[in-house]
Design an enzyme around this catalytic site. Structure first.
Site, PDB file in Angstrom:
ATOM      1  N   ALA A 184      39.514  48.911 -34.324  1.00 23.96           N
ATOM      2  CA  ALA A 184      39.262  47.935 -35.390  1.00 23.96           C
ATOM      3  C   ALA A 184      40.005  46.608 -35.217  1.00 23.96           C
ATOM      4  O   ALA A 184      39.968  45.760 -36.108  1.00 23.96           O
ATOM      5  CB  ALA A 184      39.535  48.508 -36.785  1.00 23.96           C
ATOM      6  N   ALA A 185      40.653  46.397 -34.072  1.00 25.58           N
ATOM      7  CA  ALA A 185      41.291  45.096 -33.831  1.00 25.58           C
ATOM      8  C   ALA A 185      40.220  43.999 -33.811  1.00 25.58           C
ATOM      9  O   ALA A 185      40.378  42.936 -34.421  1.00 25.58           O
ATOM     10  CB  ALA A 185      42.064  45.112 -32.520  1.00 25.58           C
ATOM     11  N   GLY A 186      39.118  44.283 -33.131  1.00 25.49           N
ATOM     12  CA  GLY A 186      38.011  43.325 -33.106  1.00 25.49           C
ATOM     13  C   GLY A 186      37.438  43.106 -34.492  1.00 25.49           C
ATOM     14  O   GLY A 186      37.075  41.979 -34.862  1.00 25.49           O
ATOM     15  N   ASP A 187      37.350  44.165 -35.274  1.00 21.59           N
ATOM     16  CA  ASP A 187      36.813  44.050 -36.633  1.00 21.59           C
ATOM     17  C   ASP A 187      37.735  43.205 -37.514  1.00 21.59           C
ATOM     18  O   ASP A 187      37.263  42.406 -38.332  1.00 21.59           O
ATOM     19  CB  ASP A 187      36.622  45.442 -37.248  1.00 21.59           C
ATOM     20  CG  ASP A 187      35.639  46.290 -36.454  1.00 21.59           C
ATOM     21  OD1 ASP A 187      34.724  45.703 -35.831  1.00 21.59           O
ATOM     22  OD2 ASP A 187      35.794  47.524 -36.440  1.00 21.59           O
TER      23      ASP A 187
HETATM   24  O1  RIB Z   1      35.197  49.031 -34.228  1.00 29.98           O
HETATM   25  C1  RIB Z   1      35.778  50.243 -34.547  1.00 29.98           C
HETATM   26  C2  RIB Z   1      34.777  51.167 -35.170  1.00 29.98           C
HETATM   27  O2  RIB Z   1      33.807  51.509 -34.217  1.00 29.98           O
HETATM   28  C3  RIB Z   1      35.316  52.494 -35.654  1.00 29.98           C
HETATM   29  O3  RIB Z   1      35.785  52.432 -36.976  1.00 29.98           O
HETATM   30  C4  RIB Z   1      34.150  53.440 -35.465  1.00 29.98           C
HETATM   31  O4  RIB Z   1      33.589  53.874 -36.688  1.00 29.98           O
HETATM   32  C5  RIB Z   1      33.158  52.677 -34.629  1.00 29.98           C
HETATM   33  O5  RIB Z   1      32.105  52.250 -35.403  1.00 29.98           O
END
Ligand code: RIB
Length: 313
Positions: free
Chosen positions: A252-255
């Protein structure tokens, strides 16, 4: 009304992450012992929505969960994080699941089983077109059907609503769609797949970016992990260095980066500031385990930035 105009609409996936922490990734056919198992709310769409909401964004999410207990929990969690969820669909399919292995160095490998995420349709987008029209920015990834992503981008484009497309997990995207995206935010491997070119050096990256510009997309933010992030357009190049942090879990760093970038844009920040804040949010997410569990609040982000003034450029 002003509030509404700042709406960040995330159209994307909602997953339950099942995470094992192991010393390293197993080889095919190999069994190894891990040290921990945990579940976290995840999904690139939901993660980006929560990332933006924790940073003070006015966030709505469109997506699809199953009619199961996990789906219910994930919706409650979004609500708890102040993400508007009233238009999220519930389908007769299991809620999306991600099986994640996090190795000792913090690097992950992920298998996503879309389940209910795959039940979102272009008809759903048509029914929700007013939600797109009232948004300032629509944020999309590739964990829902590509035709749905493409259609949502069409609707946003027709209505002059800005779009961010995070092409993850990596997939080819027709130029017709790329040309309508305001900000494409890939990492190096996604850029390589999209452009059909290698991205192993600065020169290769520039060539791959030029190929994307030829396809019609005019603005890109390339995330390069420890090597920082670049804003690239045919005329401009802006660099933001990465913040050095101990890596616990890169999930989730990218998120975090994308959610933060969206909030900064919706808030009218300059590109350089938006990049720096997004890089800091990404760095903070790396220091904690899990997806949404690792996403910083605005207070945490501001505190981190005031402690790391050297990385500000
Ligand atoms: O970007 C990370 C996410 O990728 C995770 O939370 C997982 O659910 C996948 O979708």
């Amino acid at each position: 009304a002003d509030h509404m105009k700042n709406k960040i609409l995330v159209i994307g996936s909602i997953n339950q992450d099942m995470v094992v922490f192991a010393p390293r990734h197993p080889q095919p056919g190999e069994t190894i012992l891990g040290q921990d198992f945990q579940m976290f709310p995840g999904g690139k769409g939901a993660n980006q929505a929560v990332a933006a909401a924790r940073l003070g964004g006015n966030v709505q999410m469109i997506g699809c969960v199953g009619q199961d207990a996990i789906g219910k929990e994930l919706l409650q969690n979004l609500e708890l994080n102040k993400v508007e969820i009233s238009k999220i669909k519930k389908a007769a399919a299991p809620t999306g699941t991600a099986l994640i292995t996090v190795a000792g160095d913090g690097q992950n490998s992920i298998v996503v089983v879309p389940g209910a995420n795959a039940m979102l349709t272009t008809d759903d987008i048509d029914k929700l077109s007013t939600e797109i029209q009232s948004a300032k920015i629509v944020v999309l990834q590739l964990e829902i059907p590509l035709e749905v992503v493409r259609h949502a981008i069409d609707v946003a484009y027709q209505n002059k609503v800005l779009t961010i497309l995070n092409p993850a997990p990596a997939a080819k995207i027709p130029a017709e769609t790329l040309s309508k995206v305001t900000y494409l935010i890939p990492n190096e491997s996604e850029l390589s797949l999209l452009s059909g070119l290698p991205t192993n050096s600065d020169l290769e990256i520039q060539k791959a970016a030029n190929r994307i510009f030829k396809m019609g997309c005019q603005q890109m933010v390339l995330t390069r992990g420890k090597s920082g992030a670049f804003y690239l357009s045919p005329q401009h190049k802006i660099f933001a260095p990465a913040f050095a942090v101990p890596a616990v879990d890169t999930t989730a760093a990218g998120d975090a980066f994308i959610g933060s970038f969206g909030v900064a844009l919706a808030g009218g920040f300059a590109l350089q500031t938006a990049l720096t804040r997004a890089s800091a949010a990404g760095a903070l997410a790396v220091t904690k385990a899990g997806a949404q569990s690792s996403l910083p609040t605005k207070e945490e982000l501001d505190a981190f930035l005031s402690k790391h003034p050297k990385s500000l450029s």
